[in-house]
Motif scaffolding. Structure first.
Motif, PDB file in Angstrom:
ATOM      1  N   LEU A  94      -6.590  24.079  47.109  1.00 31.28           N
ATOM      2  CA  LEU A  94      -7.319  25.308  46.802  1.00 31.28           C
ATOM      3  C   LEU A  94      -7.269  26.276  47.981  1.00 31.28           C
ATOM      4  O   LEU A  94      -6.975  27.463  47.817  1.00 31.28           O
ATOM      5  N   ASP A 126      -4.789  24.123  37.109  1.00 28.43           N
ATOM      6  CA  ASP A 126      -6.103  24.677  37.414  1.00 28.43           C
ATOM      7  C   ASP A 126      -5.984  25.795  38.453  1.00 28.43           C
ATOM      8  O   ASP A 126      -6.503  26.901  38.276  1.00 28.43           O
ATOM      9  N   LEU A 127      -5.276  25.519  39.538  1.00 25.58           N
ATOM     10  CA  LEU A 127      -5.131  26.511  40.600  1.00 25.58           C
ATOM     11  C   LEU A 127      -4.305  27.716  40.165  1.00 25.58           C
ATOM     12  O   LEU A 127      -4.484  28.816  40.699  1.00 25.58           O
ATOM     13  N   SER A 128      -3.416  27.517  39.209  1.00 24.09           N
ATOM     14  CA  SER A 128      -2.535  28.614  38.788  1.00 24.09           C
ATOM     15  C   SER A 128      -3.302  29.754  38.132  1.00 24.09           C
ATOM     16  O   SER A 128      -2.774  30.861  37.983  1.00 24.09           O
ATOM     17  N   HIS A 129      -4.546  29.513  37.732  1.00 21.64           N
ATOM     18  CA  HIS A 129      -5.354  30.565  37.117  1.00 21.64           C
ATOM     19  C   HIS A 129      -6.011  31.475  38.150  1.00 21.64           C
ATOM     20  O   HIS A 129      -6.597  32.487  37.800  1.00 21.64           O
ATOM     21  N   ILE A 130      -5.928  31.099  39.407  1.00 22.29           N
ATOM     22  CA  ILE A 130      -6.535  31.907  40.476  1.00 22.29           C
ATOM     23  C   ILE A 130      -5.604  33.073  40.803  1.00 22.29           C
ATOM     24  O   ILE A 130      -4.424  32.866  41.093  1.00 22.29           O
ATOM     25  N   PRO A 131      -6.093  34.308  40.761  1.00 24.00           N
ATOM     26  CA  PRO A 131      -5.222  35.481  40.919  1.00 24.00           C
ATOM     27  C   PRO A 131      -4.877  35.805  42.371  1.00 24.00           C
ATOM     28  O   PRO A 131      -5.355  36.785  42.947  1.00 24.00           O
ATOM     29  N   THR A 132      -4.045  34.950  42.962  1.00 22.32           N
ATOM     30  CA  THR A 132      -3.474  35.264  44.267  1.00 22.32           C
ATOM     31  C   THR A 132      -1.969  35.388  44.096  1.00 22.32           C
ATOM     32  O   THR A 132      -1.400  34.916  43.107  1.00 22.32           O
ATOM     33  N   LYS A 142      -3.896  27.781  48.301  1.00 23.73           N
ATOM     34  CA  LYS A 142      -3.654  28.749  47.226  1.00 23.73           C
ATOM     35  C   LYS A 142      -4.276  30.097  47.588  1.00 23.73           C
ATOM     36  O   LYS A 142      -3.759  31.167  47.225  1.00 23.73           O
ATOM     37  N   LEU A 143      -5.362  30.066  48.318  1.00 24.70           N
ATOM     38  CA  LEU A 143      -6.039  31.296  48.716  1.00 24.70           C
ATOM     39  C   LEU A 143      -5.426  31.942  49.955  1.00 24.70           C
ATOM     40  O   LEU A 143      -5.803  33.049  50.326  1.00 24.70           O
TER      41      LEU A 143
END
Length: 336
Positions: A36, A61-67, A39-40
């Motif tokens: 996580l 799950d992490l792929s939904h985070i908009p970075t 990813k950020l």
């Protein structure tokens, strides 16, 4: 006008270097929060997650985070899963292995984690021979030498790009000393040298601004820094070890390596590395501050002036550390 806008955009994009990062053991207690945090990280544009199971779910799950990064999961069930997770990556982080349980030291983990790290190091040598390798898997005092021996056997060892992550000892020191002296922990900086297990962890309190800590409190503080992981193991009632704090430590050190890669100057972090400091005494690896740059380690810093008490701690550390390092070298040299 258009050319000026394009130039400005090109400049802003160039400031963020795109890096490929692989995490081996990404679905574990350390691996998930570490994934996580990476990813950020705006420097990471291609994140690959590998584990025996669960990596695809963590990646989804992490792929939904908009970075501005892609994230993909790999398992042994995929054809060439580990190879593809590593191919041409620039930074490999290895938190894979079993966690500590009540009563276990980092050395107790050796028999299981040593084999895991050896096999992963072999895969790194084949798929990403130029990558920087960050070893979190304990016992770091032994697993880092294992990785070095495997890379040597494959002809791709670069001592400037192999790191044992000891940052957890550093952040614990900042937190724990602030509780003793009543300060803001974000303003506390404690250099920690030696290794990453028990008495091999040496916080250089004499180099801080706090010279008036009573002797009994100082001894308790040093012991807490050295054995802080036991607090977490006990508090989790055998259900785990330090995962969240270790994930933060791993991400902090990984970010520092990437900052060095990107050309940032004066990036200094303590790490357990192939070190010249005590090679004359047969100690091949030692943790001390290192300057990080475009090619990995630019400089290994000496430990500086220490107190008589710290000098004694250093002698005890070196005796244990030498055995830990040899244990890893012997394991890597033995046939599977």
């Amino acid at each position: 006008m258009l050319s000026r806008v394009v130039s400005k955009r090109a400049f802003s994009i160039s400031r963020v270097n795109p890096y490929k990062v692989s995490i081996l053991g990404a679905a574990g207690g350390i691996g998930q929060p570490l994934s996580l945090l990476m990813k950020l990280n705006e420097k990471v544009t291609d994140l690959r997650l590998y584990d025996l199971r669960g990596a695809k779910g963590v990646a989804a799950d992490l792929s939904h985070i908009p970075t501005n990064s892609t994230v993909n999961g790999f398992t042994p069930e995929d054809e060439n899963g580990l190879h593809n997770a590593l191919k041409d990556t620039e930074l490999v982080i290895i938190p894979a292995g079993v966690p500590r349980k009540p009563g276990m030291t980092r050395d107790d983990l050796f028999s299981i984690n040593a084999g895991i790290v050896r096999d992963l190091a072999s895969a790194v040598a084949d798929a990403a021979p130029n990558a920087a390798v960050l070893v979190i898997s304990n016992p770091v005092n032994s697993t880092v030498p294992i990785v070095s021996e495997v890379l040597k056997s494959k002809g791709v060892y670069n001592p400037k790009k192999l790191f044992g992550v000891t940052t957890l000892d550093v952040i614990r020191s900042s937190r724990f000393i602030s509780e003793v002296v009543g300060t803001n922990p974000t303003n506390e900086k404690v250099t920690v040298v030696g290794g990453h297990s028990g008495i091999t962890i040496i916080p250089l309190l004499s180099q801080t601004q706090h010279q008036s800590i009573p002797e009994d409190q100082k001894k308790a503080l040093i012991h807490r820094i050295q054995f802080g992981g036991d607090e977490v193991v006990k508090a989790k009632n055998g259900a785990g070890s330090a995962t969240l704090s270790m994930a933060l430590a791993g991400s902090r050190f990984a970010n520092s390596v990437l900052r060095g890669f990107a050309g940032e100057k004066d990036v200094v972090e303590p790490s357990f590395v192939d070190s010249p400091l005590f090679k004359s005494e047969g100690i091949e690896f030692f943790a001390s501050p290192v300057t990080l740059g475009a090619n990995g380690i630019e400089k290994v810093h000496p430990i500086g002036a220490v107190s008589a008490e710290e000098e004694q701690m250093l002698e005890e550390c070196k005796e244990t550390l030498k055995k830990n390092i040899q244990k890893g070298i012997d394991f890597a040299s033995a046939k599977k």
